[in-house]
Design an enzyme around this catalytic site. Structure first.
Site, PDB file in Angstrom:
ATOM      1  N   GLY A  17       0.833  -1.213   0.000  1.00 32.90           N
ATOM      2  CA  GLY A  17       0.000   0.000   0.000  1.00 32.90           C
ATOM      3  C   GLY A  17       0.858   1.249   0.000  1.00 32.90           C
ATOM      4  CG  ASP A  74       8.597   3.869  11.024  1.00 32.08           C
ATOM      5  OD1 ASP A  74       8.517   2.697  10.616  1.00 32.08           O
ATOM      6  OD2 ASP A  74       8.278   4.199  12.185  1.00 32.08           O
ATOM      7  CE1 TYR A 161      -4.659   0.338  13.365  1.00 38.01           C
ATOM      8  CE2 TYR A 161      -2.655   0.550  12.042  1.00 38.01           C
ATOM      9  CZ  TYR A 161      -3.331   0.013  13.122  1.00 38.01           C
ATOM     10  OH  TYR A 161      -2.685  -0.852  13.969  1.00 38.01           O
ATOM     11  CG  ASP A 162      -6.001   4.716   4.459  1.00 36.71           C
ATOM     12  OD1 ASP A 162      -5.438   5.599   5.141  1.00 36.71           O
ATOM     13  OD2 ASP A 162      -5.539   4.302   3.372  1.00 36.71           O
ATOM     14  NE  ARG A 196       3.389   6.705   3.287  1.00 36.60           N
ATOM     15  CZ  ARG A 196       2.278   6.264   3.879  1.00 36.60           C
ATOM     16  NH1 ARG A 196       1.095   6.399   3.313  1.00 36.60           N
ATOM     17  NH2 ARG A 196       2.337   5.669   5.060  1.00 36.60           N
TER      18      ARG A 196
HETATM   19  P1  ITT Z   1       7.649  -1.107   5.859  1.00 31.76           P
HETATM   20  O1  ITT Z   1       8.289  -0.949   7.205  1.00 31.76           O
HETATM   21  O2  ITT Z   1       8.177  -2.248   5.068  1.00 31.76           O
HETATM   22  O3  ITT Z   1       7.626   0.188   5.079  1.00 31.76           O
HETATM   23  P2  ITT Z   1       5.278  -1.458   7.470  1.00 31.76           P
HETATM   24  O4  ITT Z   1       3.838  -1.721   7.134  1.00 31.76           O
HETATM   25  O5  ITT Z   1       5.939  -2.360   8.465  1.00 31.76           O
HETATM   26  O6  ITT Z   1       6.088  -1.467   6.088  1.00 31.76           O
HETATM   27  P3  ITT Z   1       5.568   0.763   9.290  1.00 31.76           P
HETATM   28  O7  ITT Z   1       6.450   0.014  10.210  1.00 31.76           O
HETATM   29  O8  ITT Z   1       5.934   2.194   8.969  1.00 31.76           O
HETATM   30  O9  ITT Z   1       5.447   0.052   7.884  1.00 31.76           O
HETATM   31  O10 ITT Z   1       4.104   0.705   9.848  1.00 31.76           O
HETATM   32  C1  ITT Z   1       3.185   1.684   9.534  1.00 31.76           C
HETATM   33  C2  ITT Z   1       1.776   1.132   9.677  1.00 31.76           C
HETATM   34  O11 ITT Z   1       0.918   2.250   9.958  1.00 31.76           O
HETATM   35  C3  ITT Z   1       1.285   0.528   8.382  1.00 31.76           C
HETATM   36  O12 ITT Z   1       1.453  -0.859   8.348  1.00 31.76           O
HETATM   37  C4  ITT Z   1      -0.174   0.930   8.376  1.00 31.76           C
HETATM   38  O13 ITT Z   1      -0.898  -0.010   9.063  1.00 31.76           O
HETATM   39  C5  ITT Z   1      -0.225   2.207   9.184  1.00 31.76           C
HETATM   40  N1  ITT Z   1      -0.268   3.330   8.250  1.00 31.76           N
HETATM   41  C6  ITT Z   1       0.754   4.151   7.889  1.00 31.76           C
HETATM   42  N2  ITT Z   1       0.364   5.002   6.943  1.00 31.76           N
HETATM   43  C7  ITT Z   1      -0.925   4.723   6.682  1.00 31.76           C
HETATM   44  C8  ITT Z   1      -1.862   5.239   5.788  1.00 31.76           C
HETATM   45  O14 ITT Z   1      -1.563   6.193   4.925  1.00 31.76           O
HETATM   46  N3  ITT Z   1      -3.085   4.725   5.803  1.00 31.76           N
HETATM   47  C9  ITT Z   1      -3.405   3.727   6.664  1.00 31.76           C
HETATM   48  N4  ITT Z   1      -2.583   3.153   7.511  1.00 31.76           N
HETATM   49  C10 ITT Z   1      -1.336   3.650   7.533  1.00 31.76           C
END
Ligand code: ITT
Length: 209
Positions: A17, A74, A161-162, A196
């Site tokens: 995503g 992150d 969590y969108d 983001r």
């Molecule tokens: P990478 O570390 O490989 O990039 P990850 O999913 O483990 O992937 P994170 O540790 O940064 O990434 O976790 C962020 C989480 O927060 C992500 O899995 C989503 O569940 C949530 N999140 C972040 N940005 C979001 C968005 O734009 N919309 C919805 N949920 C989001």
């Protein structure tokens, strides 16, 4: 002093995503990218205690492994009444099976237990920290936030969590928005909506202008 980004880039993520959004953000700049997932790079352990530390851990690992500039995000959902949780643990709350319906139910359960029954007590934000790391060790970091209400999940667009996030000034959740509405960069130079996209606007101004 900021450094201009040119050529090819590794997007240090294993999250499909996020990768989709990051590719859409980079596309207008003609920067080619390949993801850490596509290169089968190992996922570094996110041992940091802040978004900044974890973004740097991921970008540094990819820059060292590929000898290319690397770009990592992150990010997470921070709920005020939960002291900022799930925060840097947002992905971990969904577990190995990436069960975000379960993670959203957990947010709702904890929020109600913490007294989150009125709008004022259901405030939250999404945070994104973008780290850019060059193979020679040069590093840049950018942070974007968007504030809003935590609501019962609505919509199936986006990821993570969108569906539970209603940004201030809007009547639809991120889960009910098109990708253009959520993270499109306004042509008139005004501030984008998502965390983001906001962090990316700062990065673009510093390193892609
Ligand atoms: P990478 O570390 O490989 O990039 P990850 O999913 O483990 O992937 P994170 O540790 O940064 O990434 O976790 C962020 C989480 O927060 C992500 O899995 C989503 O569940 C949530 N999140 C972040 N940005 C979001 C968005 O734009 N919309 C919805 N949920 C989001």
């Amino acid at each position: 002093m900021s450094r201009r980004l040119e050529g090819r880039l590794v997007v240090a993520t294993h999250n499909a995503g996020k990768l989709r959004e990051m590719r859409e953000l980079l596309a207008p700049y003609g920067i080619g990218c390949v993801s850490a997932g596509e290169l089968n790079l190992p996922e570094p352990e996110e041992t940091g205690l802040t978004f900044e530390e974890n973004a740097l851990i991921k970008a540094r690992a990819a820059a060292i492994a590929t000898k290319l500039p690397a770009f990592a995000d992150d990010s997470g959902l921070c709920v005020e009444a939960l002291g900022g949780d799930p925060g840097i643990y947002s992905a971990r709350w969904a577990g190995e099976s990436k069960d975000f319906a379960g993670a959203m139910a957990e947010v709702e359960r904890k929020l109600v237990a913490a007294g989150g029954t009125t709008d004022a007590k259901r405030r939250g934000s999404f945070v994104s920290v973008l780290a850019l790391v060059w193979p020679d060790g040069h590093e840049e970091i950018f942070r974007g936030e968007v504030h809003g209400q935590i609501v019962l999940p609505r919509g199936t667009a986006g990821f993570g969590y969108d569906p539970l996030f209603l940004p201030d000034g809007h009547s639809r959740t991120f889960g009910e928005m098109t990708s253009e509405e959520k993270h499109g960069i306004p042509a008139d130079g005004s501030t984008a909506l998502s965390h983001r996209a906001r962090a990316f606007q700062l990065l673009a101004k510093a390193c892609l202008a």
